[in-house]
Design a protein around this motif. Structure first.
Motif, short mmCIF file in Angstrom:
data_model
loop_
_atom_site.label_atom_id
_atom_site.label_comp_id
_atom_site.label_asym_id
_atom_site.label_seq_id
_atom_site.Cartn_x
_atom_site.Cartn_y
_atom_site.Cartn_z
N ARG A 4 0.83 -1.19 0.00
CA ARG A 4 0.00 0.00 0.00
C ARG A 4 0.87 1.25 0.00
NH1 ARG A 4 -4.21 -0.49 4.42
NH2 ARG A 4 -2.52 0.09 5.82
N SER A 5 1.96 1.24 0.77
CA SER A 5 2.88 2.37 0.81
C SER A 5 3.52 2.59 -0.54
CB SER A 5 3.94 2.12 1.89
OG SER A 5 4.91 3.13 1.86
N GLU A 9 3.31 5.97 -2.94
CA GLU A 9 4.52 6.69 -3.34
C GLU A 9 4.62 6.80 -4.85
OE1 GLU A 9 7.64 4.53 -1.50
OE2 GLU A 9 7.10 5.16 0.55
N PRO A 114 0.83 6.41 4.59
CA PRO A 114 1.95 5.46 4.40
C PRO A 114 2.98 5.59 5.52
CG PRO A 114 1.41 6.54 2.33
CD PRO A 114 0.61 7.24 3.38
#
Length: 478
Positions: A4-5, A9, A114
């Protein structure tokens, strides 16, 4: 968490580069983005989908992704101030304002930024979800004869029978309705049992989503205190006498947020008190399938010991599977069942048949008991990791009850530590927690927080999250 992070990004980096392309201009291919940013194809696909949802790019199957056309200036905003009058015009006649406050629910539904450790989640981390088994079940379900047709309004008979066996006692499929998640079943129950303006008894503390349901229906939640053995029968009887409430909503097994289990000697008392008051008990049996490995035999649902139709029983597959696997059951005896059925039909018609077929495939597969055993062991390990870390880094946080089921702990904060201040400081330190105030329908006796250990990646993240919480606590105490 890492995936997910990475998606967030990559989406941000692509967003910053969009000015390089003219409207309608083609972005680099997915393969080129994979090689350039050294991420997986799934990450690229999800990042582009996020930008598409924001209206910044357009994806065309087989052709690629393109910068969206420049948006025209938005039309001038209209005047919606009239709605403030319209929505509250009957307020003088309403005993309880029917405004909707979803803040207590959104805390456990919203994904944190995040890099923030998720101690506020209300569902299993993707690594704990039976994703492969669910995918296989959905695939098989889609090929069943008639899988895409209209199901019976009450639900598939085989699925209703499966739920009835899980409840136990003498419950049959004819006394079960299939519903779209526990929240929907609770909403249907309260609408069926209590008219607008009526009081409804609730445990204190209790699940904020249930309080939101009650208030949205114009009901007045009246708290009945809970201790380590569940609701206190003497206070429940007093509350029924004082209010004339038509229903009491409770979670007898691993209560949210305290983790309490209703003691054996109190179970019959609760049913007797409600029956003498001419009232219903709504039993939210939400985490029976999230028992920890070291738990002993579980008590039966209250509904299994209730031949008189006092209990309206709610149970769900969602907590043990995925937030998107919204299949649950609503069980009751007597005339109230027809009222529950009528409200559900009016509200939702029925639960989509492919999802019901997938539920049957899942719970009938060898993967299902394996999944439950795996989750049971993992939740115990996570609970132990969190209690150990709290004892090491935050010994002043009182933790009188450690549950053997469910997915969270309910520590009481030390004197001088204020919930909202700690919640903000924790987020700055990189950990999201849930304040205790929304769990009380009246003034809380003390400051608490709820810490979930199910939504994180593993025990290492739990230890790091508690360490960050220690940093936040130091900030608050100065």
């Amino acid at each position: 968490m890492q995936e997910r992070s990475s998606v967030a990004e990559l989406a941000e980096r692509l967003r910053r580069e969009l000015d390089r392309y003219s409207p309608g201009g083609k972005l680099p291919s997915s393969r080129a983005l994979v090689e350039r940013f050294r991420v997986s194809p799934v990450t690229v696909s999800r990042a582009l989908a996020q930008l598409a949802a924001e209206g910044l790019v357009i994806t065309r199957p087989g052709a690629g992704a393109f910068r969206a056309q420049t948006r025209t200036a938005p039309a001038s905003a209209g005047d919606t101030s009239w709605q403030e009058v319209a929505l509250s015009a009957d307020g003088a006649a309403d005993l309880v304002p029917r405004s909707v406050d979803a803040s207590g629910v959104l805390v456990s539904l919203a994904a944190p930024p995040p890099g923030v450790i998720e101690f506020n989640g209300g569902y299993l981390h993707p690594s704990l979800q039976p994703e492969r088994a669910m995918a296989a079940a959905l695939s098989r379900a889609g090929r069943r004869p008639g899988a895409w047709g209209r199901p019976p309004m009450e639900g598939l008979p085989e699925l209703r029978e499966w739920f009835a066996r899980g409840i136990g006692g003498s419950f049959t499929a004819a006394e079960v309705l299939v519903t779209a998640g526990g929240q929907s079943a609770l909403t249907t129950s309260l609408r069926a049992l209590a008219p607008p303006g009526a009081p409804v008894l609730v445990e204190s503390p209790t699940y904020p989503g249930m309080l939101a349901i009650a208030r949205a229906a114009g009901l007045r939640p009246v708290p009945v205190p809970v201790d380590a053995d569940g609701v206190k029968p003497a206070l429940l009887a007093d509350a029924f006498r004082a209010t004339g409430a038509p229903a009491f909503v409770c979670q007898p097994l691993f209560q949210n947020p305290t983790g309490a289990v209703l003691a054996p000697e109190r179970r019959a008392e609760v049913l007797r008190i409600a029956r003498e008051a001419g009232a219903f008990v709504v039993e939210d049996d939400f985490v029976r399938r999230l028992v920890h490995e070291d738990a002993g035999p579980l008590p039966r649902p209250l509904a299994a010991d209730d031949p008189d139709g006092v209990v309206v029983h709610v149970c769900s597959l969602t907590k043990a599977t995925s937030p998107s696997f919204r299949v649950s059951a609503l069980a009751a005896r007597g005339p109230v069942l027809e009222r529950l059925r009528a409200i559900q039909v009016v509200d939702t018609f029925f639960v989509p048949r492919p999802l019901q077929e997938a539920a049957l495939e899942l719970v009938g597969s060898p993967a299902w008991p394996r999944h439950l055993r795996s989750v049971s062991a993992e939740l115990k390990a996570r609970r132990d990791a969190m209690t150990t870390a709290l004892g090491l880094h935050l010994p002043d946080f009182a933790l009188p009850h450690i549950p053997s089921g469910g997915y969270h702990l309910w520590p009481r904060l030390p004197e001088g530590v204020e919930e909202s201040a700690l919640t903000g400081a924790a987020l700055r330190a990189g950990v999201a927690i849930t304040p205790g105030r929304p769990y009380f329908s009246a003034e809380p006796p003390a400051a608490h927080i709820r810490l979930s250990f199910a939504a994180v990646a593993g025990t290492g993240e739990i230890t790091e999250g508690v360490r960050r919480l220690r940093t936040a606590c130091d900030e608050v105490l100065g």
